[in-house]
Motif scaffolding. Structure first.
Motif, PDB file in Angstrom:
ATOM      1  N   PRO A  69       0.818  -1.223   0.000  1.00 56.94           N
ATOM      2  CA  PRO A  69       0.000   0.000   0.000  1.00 56.94           C
ATOM      3  C   PRO A  69       0.851   1.273   0.000  1.00 56.94           C
ATOM      4  O   PRO A  69       0.495   2.259  -0.638  1.00 56.94           O
ATOM      5  CB  PRO A  69      -0.823  -0.117   1.281  1.00 56.94           C
ATOM      6  CG  PRO A  69      -0.887  -1.578   1.555  1.00 56.94           C
ATOM      7  CD  PRO A  69       0.410  -2.150   1.049  1.00 56.94           C
ATOM      8  N   LYS A  70       1.968   1.240   0.676  1.00 55.06           N
ATOM      9  CA  LYS A  70       2.847   2.403   0.752  1.00 55.06           C
ATOM     10  C   LYS A  70       3.423   2.788  -0.614  1.00 55.06           C
ATOM     11  O   LYS A  70       3.812   3.940  -0.832  1.00 55.06           O
ATOM     12  CB  LYS A  70       3.980   2.099   1.736  1.00 55.06           C
ATOM     13  CG  LYS A  70       4.794   3.284   2.154  1.00 55.06           C
ATOM     14  CD  LYS A  70       5.761   2.871   3.259  1.00 55.06           C
ATOM     15  CE  LYS A  70       6.512   4.046   3.800  1.00 55.06           C
ATOM     16  NZ  LYS A  70       7.404   3.665   4.902  1.00 55.06           N
ATOM     17  N   LEU A  71       3.454   1.822  -1.542  1.00 56.97           N
ATOM     18  CA  LEU A  71       4.043   2.076  -2.864  1.00 56.97           C
ATOM     19  C   LEU A  71       3.003   2.127  -3.975  1.00 56.97           C
ATOM     20  O   LEU A  71       3.369   2.145  -5.160  1.00 56.97           O
ATOM     21  CB  LEU A  71       5.086   1.002  -3.193  1.00 56.97           C
ATOM     22  CG  LEU A  71       6.273   0.889  -2.238  1.00 56.97           C
ATOM     23  CD1 LEU A  71       7.227  -0.197  -2.704  1.00 56.97           C
ATOM     24  CD2 LEU A  71       6.994   2.213  -2.089  1.00 56.97           C
ATOM     25  N   LYS A  72       1.723   2.166  -3.626  1.00 58.15           N
ATOM     26  CA  LYS A  72       0.677   2.240  -4.657  1.00 58.15           C
ATOM     27  C   LYS A  72       0.933   3.448  -5.548  1.00 58.15           C
ATOM     28  O   LYS A  72       1.273   4.524  -5.079  1.00 58.15           O
ATOM     29  CB  LYS A  72      -0.713   2.371  -4.027  1.00 58.15           C
ATOM     30  CG  LYS A  72      -1.204   1.111  -3.359  1.00 58.15           C
ATOM     31  CD  LYS A  72      -1.617   0.081  -4.364  1.00 58.15           C
ATOM     32  CE  LYS A  72      -2.232  -1.092  -3.632  1.00 58.15           C
ATOM     33  NZ  LYS A  72      -2.061  -2.346  -4.275  1.00 58.15           N
ATOM     34  N   GLY A  73       0.807   3.236  -6.840  1.00 55.30           N
ATOM     35  CA  GLY A  73       1.024   4.311  -7.802  1.00 55.30           C
ATOM     36  C   GLY A  73       2.453   4.405  -8.296  1.00 55.30           C
ATOM     37  O   GLY A  73       2.732   5.142  -9.236  1.00 55.30           O
ATOM     38  N   GLN A  74       3.360   3.676  -7.669  1.00 57.92           N
ATOM     39  CA  GLN A  74       4.763   3.676  -8.108  1.00 57.92           C
ATOM     40  C   GLN A  74       4.887   2.855  -9.394  1.00 57.92           C
ATOM     41  O   GLN A  74       4.257   1.810  -9.524  1.00 57.92           O
ATOM     42  CB  GLN A  74       5.662   3.037  -7.051  1.00 57.92           C
ATOM     43  CG  GLN A  74       5.804   3.819  -5.784  1.00 57.92           C
ATOM     44  CD  GLN A  74       6.851   4.906  -5.931  1.00 57.92           C
ATOM     45  OE1 GLN A  74       7.772   4.818  -6.726  1.00 57.92           O
ATOM     46  NE2 GLN A  74       6.690   5.940  -5.141  1.00 57.92           N
ATOM     47  N   PRO A  75       5.710   3.292 -10.328  1.00 55.25           N
ATOM     48  CA  PRO A  75       5.963   2.466 -11.516  1.00 55.25           C
ATOM     49  C   PRO A  75       6.643   1.158 -11.103  1.00 55.25           C
ATOM     50  O   PRO A  75       7.393   1.112 -10.123  1.00 55.25           O
ATOM     51  CB  PRO A  75       6.908   3.309 -12.366  1.00 55.25           C
ATOM     52  CG  PRO A  75       6.927   4.667 -11.762  1.00 55.25           C
ATOM     53  CD  PRO A  75       6.413   4.566 -10.363  1.00 55.25           C
ATOM     54  N   ALA A  76       6.376   0.095 -11.851  1.00 58.93           N
ATOM     55  CA  ALA A  76       6.937  -1.224 -11.541  1.00 58.93           C
ATOM     56  C   ALA A  76       8.466  -1.219 -11.534  1.00 58.93           C
ATOM     57  O   ALA A  76       9.088  -2.014 -10.831  1.00 58.93           O
ATOM     58  CB  ALA A  76       6.422  -2.254 -12.528  1.00 58.93           C
ATOM     59  N   ASP A  77       9.067  -0.306 -12.292  1.00 58.41           N
ATOM     60  CA  ASP A  77      10.529  -0.266 -12.363  1.00 58.41           C
ATOM     61  C   ASP A  77      11.138   0.815 -11.470  1.00 58.41           C
ATOM     62  O   ASP A  77      12.323   1.124 -11.593  1.00 58.41           O
ATOM     63  CB  ASP A  77      10.986  -0.098 -13.807  1.00 58.41           C
ATOM     64  CG  ASP A  77      10.505   1.211 -14.435  1.00 58.41           C
ATOM     65  OD1 ASP A  77       9.600   1.851 -13.867  1.00 58.41           O
ATOM     66  OD2 ASP A  77      11.041   1.585 -15.499  1.00 58.41           O
ATOM     67  N   SER A  78      10.346   1.352 -10.551  1.00 60.82           N
ATOM     68  CA  SER A  78      10.877   2.372  -9.641  1.00 60.82           C
ATOM     69  C   SER A  78      11.868   1.725  -8.663  1.00 60.82           C
ATOM     70  O   SER A  78      11.781   0.523  -8.377  1.00 60.82           O
ATOM     71  CB  SER A  78       9.753   3.042  -8.854  1.00 60.82           C
ATOM     72  OG  SER A  78       9.227   2.153  -7.881  1.00 60.82           O
ATOM     73  N   PRO A  79      12.808   2.503  -8.135  1.00 63.15           N
ATOM     74  CA  PRO A  79      13.769   1.942  -7.178  1.00 63.15           C
ATOM     75  C   PRO A  79      13.084   1.325  -5.955  1.00 63.15           C
ATOM     76  O   PRO A  79      13.530   0.286  -5.457  1.00 63.15           O
ATOM     77  CB  PRO A  79      14.619   3.147  -6.768  1.00 63.15           C
ATOM     78  CG  PRO A  79      14.498   4.100  -7.910  1.00 63.15           C
ATOM     79  CD  PRO A  79      13.125   3.895  -8.466  1.00 63.15           C
ATOM     80  N   GLN A  80      11.990   1.934  -5.497  1.00 63.24           N
ATOM     81  CA  GLN A  80      11.289   1.403  -4.330  1.00 63.24           C
ATOM     82  C   GLN A  80      10.665   0.045  -4.630  1.00 63.24           C
ATOM     83  O   GLN A  80      10.718  -0.874  -3.799  1.00 63.24           O
ATOM     84  CB  GLN A  80      10.209   2.384  -3.853  1.00 63.24           C
ATOM     85  CG  GLN A  80      10.747   3.697  -3.358  1.00 63.24           C
ATOM     86  CD  GLN A  80      10.909   4.728  -4.486  1.00 63.24           C
ATOM     87  OE1 GLN A  80      10.754   4.441  -5.665  1.00 63.24           O
ATOM     88  NE2 GLN A  80      11.262   5.939  -4.098  1.00 63.24           N
ATOM     89  N   MET A  81      10.060  -0.096  -5.814  1.00 61.25           N
ATOM     90  CA  MET A  81       9.457  -1.384  -6.184  1.00 61.25           C
ATOM     91  C   MET A  81      10.536  -2.448  -6.386  1.00 61.25           C
ATOM     92  O   MET A  81      10.351  -3.603  -6.011  1.00 61.25           O
ATOM     93  CB  MET A  81       8.599  -1.236  -7.443  1.00 61.25           C
ATOM     94  CG  MET A  81       7.250  -0.587  -7.185  1.00 61.25           C
ATOM     95  SD  MET A  81       6.204  -1.511  -6.011  1.00 61.25           S
ATOM     96  CE  MET A  81       5.926  -3.032  -6.918  1.00 61.25           C
TER      97      MET A  81
END
Length: 129
Positions: A69-81
């Motif tokens: 939930p904390k990363l919802k909206g992040q692109p799949a290739d983002s550093p966080q993901m």
């Protein structure tokens, strides 16, 4: 005859599509991981230990497809993901090591290794929960 075959194929796809699309959400996977972890740590039965590890492995593989939930909206290739998936990959590797030990009959060592799962969980919950 050709029309019947097309109609049957269409009906089959129409019925089967929702079933295939029903993946567990990340929260369900985490609940499954937790329940199986408890079973693994309490088990003195090699078969139950293997079953718990198998359940954890399956849930971790499914969880890897999810998004916290904390990363919802992040692109799949983002550093966080990527970091999230790396954490899940670490857990999967630990589970596989414990499974290998359990398969060799070394249940005590498998449980000792399984204690590391908790540290992996805590580190990743701090980042993504």
């Amino acid at each position: 005859m050709k029309h019947k075959a097309i109609a049957m194929l269409s009906l089959t796809l129409f019925i089967a599509a929702p079933l295939a699309a029903q993946a567990r959400d990340l929260g369900e996977d985490m609940d499954i991981l937790n329940a199986n972890y408890s079973a693994v740590m309490k088990s003195d039965n090699p078969a139950a230990l293997k079953k718990g590890l198998a359940g954890m492995h399956e849930a971790a593989l499914d969880a890897r497809k999810g998004t916290p939930p904390k990363l919802k909206g992040q692109p799949a290739d983002s550093p966080q993901m990527k970091d999230f998936r790396q954490g899940i990959d670490t857990l999967i590797g630990q589970i596989e090591q414990a499974q290998a030990l359990a398969d060799k009959g070394d249940t005590q060592q498998a449980q000792t290794l399984a204690k590391q799962f908790q540290q992996t969980r805590n580190e990743n919950h701090a980042k993504f929960r």
